[in-house]
Write a protein that holds these residues in place. Structure first.
Motif, PDB file in Angstrom:
ATOM      1  N   ALA A 176      39.946  30.914  49.252  1.00  0.00           N
ATOM      2  CA  ALA A 176      40.295  30.684  50.656  1.00  0.00           C
ATOM      3  C   ALA A 176      41.337  31.691  51.135  1.00  0.00           C
ATOM      4  O   ALA A 176      41.234  32.226  52.248  1.00  0.00           O
ATOM      5  N   GLY A 177      42.321  31.944  50.294  1.00  0.00           N
ATOM      6  CA  GLY A 177      43.347  32.919  50.664  1.00  0.00           C
ATOM      7  C   GLY A 177      42.785  34.321  50.812  1.00  0.00           C
ATOM      8  O   GLY A 177      43.132  35.052  51.744  1.00  0.00           O
ATOM      9  N   LEU A 178      41.910  34.690  49.900  1.00  0.00           N
ATOM     10  CA  LEU A 178      41.284  36.005  49.979  1.00  0.00           C
ATOM     11  C   LEU A 178      40.376  36.128  51.198  1.00  0.00           C
ATOM     12  O   LEU A 178      40.336  37.173  51.849  1.00  0.00           O
ATOM     13  N   ALA A 179      39.665  35.060  51.522  1.00  0.00           N
ATOM     14  CA  ALA A 179      38.774  35.081  52.686  1.00  0.00           C
ATOM     15  C   ALA A 179      39.562  35.240  53.983  1.00  0.00           C
ATOM     16  O   ALA A 179      39.059  35.810  54.955  1.00  0.00           O
ATOM     17  N   ARG A 200      42.194  42.509  51.249  1.00  0.00           N
ATOM     18  CA  ARG A 200      41.371  42.233  50.068  1.00  0.00           C
ATOM     19  C   ARG A 200      41.356  43.433  49.123  1.00  0.00           C
ATOM     20  O   ARG A 200      41.438  43.289  47.910  1.00  0.00           O
ATOM     21  N   ALA A 201      41.277  44.635  49.674  1.00  0.00           N
ATOM     22  CA  ALA A 201      41.295  45.839  48.842  1.00  0.00           C
ATOM     23  C   ALA A 201      42.628  45.961  48.108  1.00  0.00           C
ATOM     24  O   ALA A 201      42.661  46.323  46.926  1.00  0.00           O
ATOM     25  N   ALA A 202      43.712  45.634  48.775  1.00  0.00           N
ATOM     26  CA  ALA A 202      45.024  45.673  48.133  1.00  0.00           C
ATOM     27  C   ALA A 202      45.110  44.651  47.005  1.00  0.00           C
ATOM     28  O   ALA A 202      45.703  44.921  45.956  1.00  0.00           O
ATOM     29  N   GLN A 254      37.658  37.382  41.059  1.00  0.00           N
ATOM     30  CA  GLN A 254      37.699  36.589  42.286  1.00  0.00           C
ATOM     31  C   GLN A 254      37.928  37.471  43.508  1.00  0.00           C
ATOM     32  O   GLN A 254      37.306  37.261  44.556  1.00  0.00           O
ATOM     33  N   ALA A 255      38.793  38.459  43.385  1.00  0.00           N
ATOM     34  CA  ALA A 255      39.033  39.366  44.512  1.00  0.00           C
ATOM     35  C   ALA A 255      37.798  40.215  44.792  1.00  0.00           C
ATOM     36  O   ALA A 255      37.442  40.452  45.955  1.00  0.00           O
ATOM     37  N   ALA A 311      32.731  41.066  48.089  1.00  0.00           N
ATOM     38  CA  ALA A 311      31.264  40.983  48.182  1.00  0.00           C
ATOM     39  C   ALA A 311      30.852  39.935  49.220  1.00  0.00           C
ATOM     40  O   ALA A 311      29.937  40.180  50.012  1.00  0.00           O
ATOM     41  N   ASP A 312      31.524  38.792  49.206  1.00  0.00           N
ATOM     42  CA  ASP A 312      31.215  37.744  50.167  1.00  0.00           C
ATOM     43  C   ASP A 312      31.439  38.187  51.605  1.00  0.00           C
ATOM     44  O   ASP A 312      30.738  37.760  52.522  1.00  0.00           O
ATOM     45  N   ALA A 313      32.414  39.080  51.782  1.00  0.00           N
ATOM     46  CA  ALA A 313      32.728  39.611  53.115  1.00  0.00           C
ATOM     47  C   ALA A 313      31.863  40.824  53.466  1.00  0.00           C
ATOM     48  O   ALA A 313      32.014  41.396  54.546  1.00  0.00           O
TER      49      ALA A 313
END
Length: 98
Positions: free
Chosen positions: A27-30, A37-39, A87-88, A93-95
């Motif tokens: 959730a935090g990454l999304a 996300r790259a960072a 996970q990151a 990928a999800d994004a």
């Protein structure tokens, strides 16, 4: 060095922590933007690489850390940091990011 408690398995604890954190981490990454996300991928990879180098250096010195109880903490951190990297990457990928 502190004695390793036979009842305390750091690697199993790390796996439990990974499982308990995964949903909140996702959730935090999304919620981050592409740069964020790259960072995260870069920071998490750097941490994994650091821990993995400790593991690999032990192997290069002739140790077998996978069977040594005193290396269980490093094994747990390798599992944890590897999962954080995965996970990151999955969040990217999800994004639809590379």
């Amino acid at each position: 060095m502190a004695d390793v408690d036979d009842e305390l398995d750091h690697q199993d604890m790390a796996i439990e922590l990974i499982d308990a954190f995964a949903e909140r981490d996702a959730a935090g990454l999304a919620a981050l933007d592409t740069a964020g996300r790259a960072a995260q991928v870069q920071a998490r990879q750097a941490l994994y690489d650091f821990v993995d180098r400790i593991w690999e250096d032990a192997k290069a010195r002739g140790l077998d850390p996978a069977v040594r109880p005193d290396w269980n903490g490093v094994a747990g951190l390798r599992d944890l940091t590897n999962a954080l990297v995965d996970q990151a990457g999955q969040a990217q990928a999800d994004a639809g990011e590379d």
